[in-house]
Design an enzyme around this catalytic site. Structure first.
Site, PDB file in Angstrom:
ATOM      1  N   LYS A   1      54.667  54.450  35.340  1.00 39.01           N
ATOM      2  CA  LYS A   1      55.652  54.812  34.331  1.00 39.01           C
ATOM      3  C   LYS A   1      56.901  55.391  35.001  1.00 39.01           C
ATOM      4  O   LYS A   1      56.805  56.017  36.055  1.00 39.01           O
ATOM      5  CB  LYS A   1      55.078  55.883  33.395  1.00 39.01           C
ATOM      6  CG  LYS A   1      53.932  55.456  32.509  1.00 39.01           C
ATOM      7  CD  LYS A   1      53.476  56.641  31.669  1.00 39.01           C
ATOM      8  CE  LYS A   1      52.287  56.302  30.795  1.00 39.01           C
ATOM      9  NZ  LYS A   1      52.626  55.411  29.676  1.00 39.01           N
TER      10      LYS A   1
ATOM     11  N   ASP B   1      47.966  62.361  26.446  1.00 40.00           N
ATOM     12  CA  ASP B   1      47.265  61.095  26.266  1.00 40.00           C
ATOM     13  C   ASP B   1      45.773  61.273  26.004  1.00 40.00           C
ATOM     14  O   ASP B   1      45.051  60.296  25.872  1.00 40.00           O
ATOM     15  CB  ASP B   1      47.486  60.186  27.478  1.00 40.00           C
ATOM     16  CG  ASP B   1      47.598  58.719  27.106  1.00 40.00           C
ATOM     17  OD1 ASP B   1      47.761  58.428  25.909  1.00 40.00           O
ATOM     18  OD2 ASP B   1      47.500  57.864  27.999  1.00 40.00           O
TER      19      ASP B   1
ATOM     20  N   ARG C   1      42.949  51.202  25.980  1.00 40.30           N
ATOM     21  CA  ARG C   1      42.088  50.263  25.263  1.00 40.30           C
ATOM     22  C   ARG C   1      40.876  49.848  26.108  1.00 40.30           C
ATOM     23  O   ARG C   1      39.833  49.492  25.562  1.00 40.30           O
ATOM     24  CB  ARG C   1      42.892  49.051  24.817  1.00 40.30           C
ATOM     25  CG  ARG C   1      43.445  48.205  25.947  1.00 40.30           C
ATOM     26  CD  ARG C   1      44.622  47.353  25.513  1.00 40.30           C
ATOM     27  NE  ARG C   1      45.793  48.173  25.225  1.00 40.30           N
ATOM     28  CZ  ARG C   1      46.942  47.695  24.742  1.00 40.30           C
ATOM     29  NH1 ARG C   1      47.067  46.398  24.493  1.00 40.30           N
ATOM     30  NH2 ARG C   1      47.954  48.495  24.505  1.00 40.30           N
TER      31      ARG C   1
END
Length: 307
Positions: free
Chosen positions: A83, A94, A157
């Site tokens: 990032k 997060d 995910r």
């Protein structure tokens, strides 16, 4: 630590965890793959990836079973797809999905709802090291589904997938719900103050929307549009972990997770910001348990009431 303390504060609750390389032996391979970059030599066990679980009233089999899954990425650098500084600054948030799941579980146990609980938290740090997972890797999940890694910053995910499979393995499930700070696309669609929710049952989503309104816990249903599934096609695996364009990113992330959720059990997926960017009445700046109040009210009014 937080889950263990929560379990110890409630009767009939227990906790357990699978840590580090034991994740491979226990068949949580994607949680291990995402978190192994934080396991370099000399690094203490506290940074090792783990799957932690809380059970409550597990022997009361006459009660409906609710499984809750939380994304606990304790810090997200983005991995090798690093990032930028501005995007990394608040990535301590997060783990907001895991925190919201713990808040929901605490409310359920504190009010003694007539349900059983099975809570799964996938806790990792998406770190950069010589052993970090890489773009182009193919990872195999707990259920055997293979994923081509298109971007290491779509890691949440992956760790949620293993936990969702495990959550669906129990008998007597009435509901599986997960909460995750999953995509930036959700914030683009709804801003930072409204969470999104996806589900496999339209009536259930309507009832959840009412619970969100009644509890002042803003949520908005987004479509699980199967037409976008083509964005996740891979030529070397069953699926890619993200679409090439980022368009509809919250939807494609939900479609990815749908491959791992149980097929014949109602499933809710919350994609939320997990953080208040500025203070508002009743909403101090910092971490926010998006979805917890609405999910608790839904379970109280709909799942418990179905007995």
């Amino acid at each position: 630590m937080a889950l263990r303390e929560l379990a110890s504060s409630h009767a009939e609750a227990s906790s357990a965890g699978v840590v580090g390389n034991d994740l491979l032996a226990s068949n949580f391979p994607m949680i291990h793959a995402v978190g192994r970059g934080s396991m370099g030599s000399g690094v203490s066990d506290k940074l090792a990836p783990r799957l932690v679980q809380l059970k409550w009233r597990e022997h009361d089999t006459n009660l409906p079973l609710v499984a809750l899954v939380g994304k606990g990425v304790c810090f997200d650098t983005g991995g090798l797809d690093l990032k930028p500084a501005a995007g990394m600054r608040n990535m301590k948030k997060d783990m907001g999905g895991a925190a919201a799941v713990l808040a929901t579980a605490d409310m359920i146990m504190s009010t003694c709802l007539n349900v059983r609980l099975n809570v799964f938290l996938s806790c990792v740090e998406n770190a950069v090291s010589s052993d970090s997972f890489r773009p182009g890797d193919v990872l195999t999940a707990r259920n055997g589904v293979t994923t081509e890694i298109d971007n290491t910053d779509a890691e949440g995910r992956l760790v949620m997938a293993d936990a969702l499979v495990a959550a669906g393995e129990s008998e007597g499930l009435a509901l599986v719900a997960d909460i995750a700070t999953l995509t930036g696309a959700q914030r683009v669609a709804l801003g930072s103050e409204i969470g999104s929710v996806f589900g496999t049952d339209a009536d259930m989503l309507d009832k959840l929307a009412k619970a969100a309104y009644d509890t002042c816990d803003p949520l908005w249903p987004l479509p699980m549009y199967d037409g976008y599934a083509s964005q996740l096609k891979s030529t070397i695996a069953d699926v890619k972990n993200c679409g090439a364009t980022g368009l509809g990113g919250a939807i494609t992330a939900a479609l990815y997770l749908k491959r791992f959720a149980p097929k014949n059990v109602p499933w809710l997926h919350f994609d939320v910001n997990g953080f208040n960017n500025s203070a508002r009445p009743g909403r101090p700046e910092g971490g926010e348990a998006f979805g917890a109040r609405a999910l608790f009210a839904f379970i109280r009014d709909e799942v418990q009431a179905a007995i």
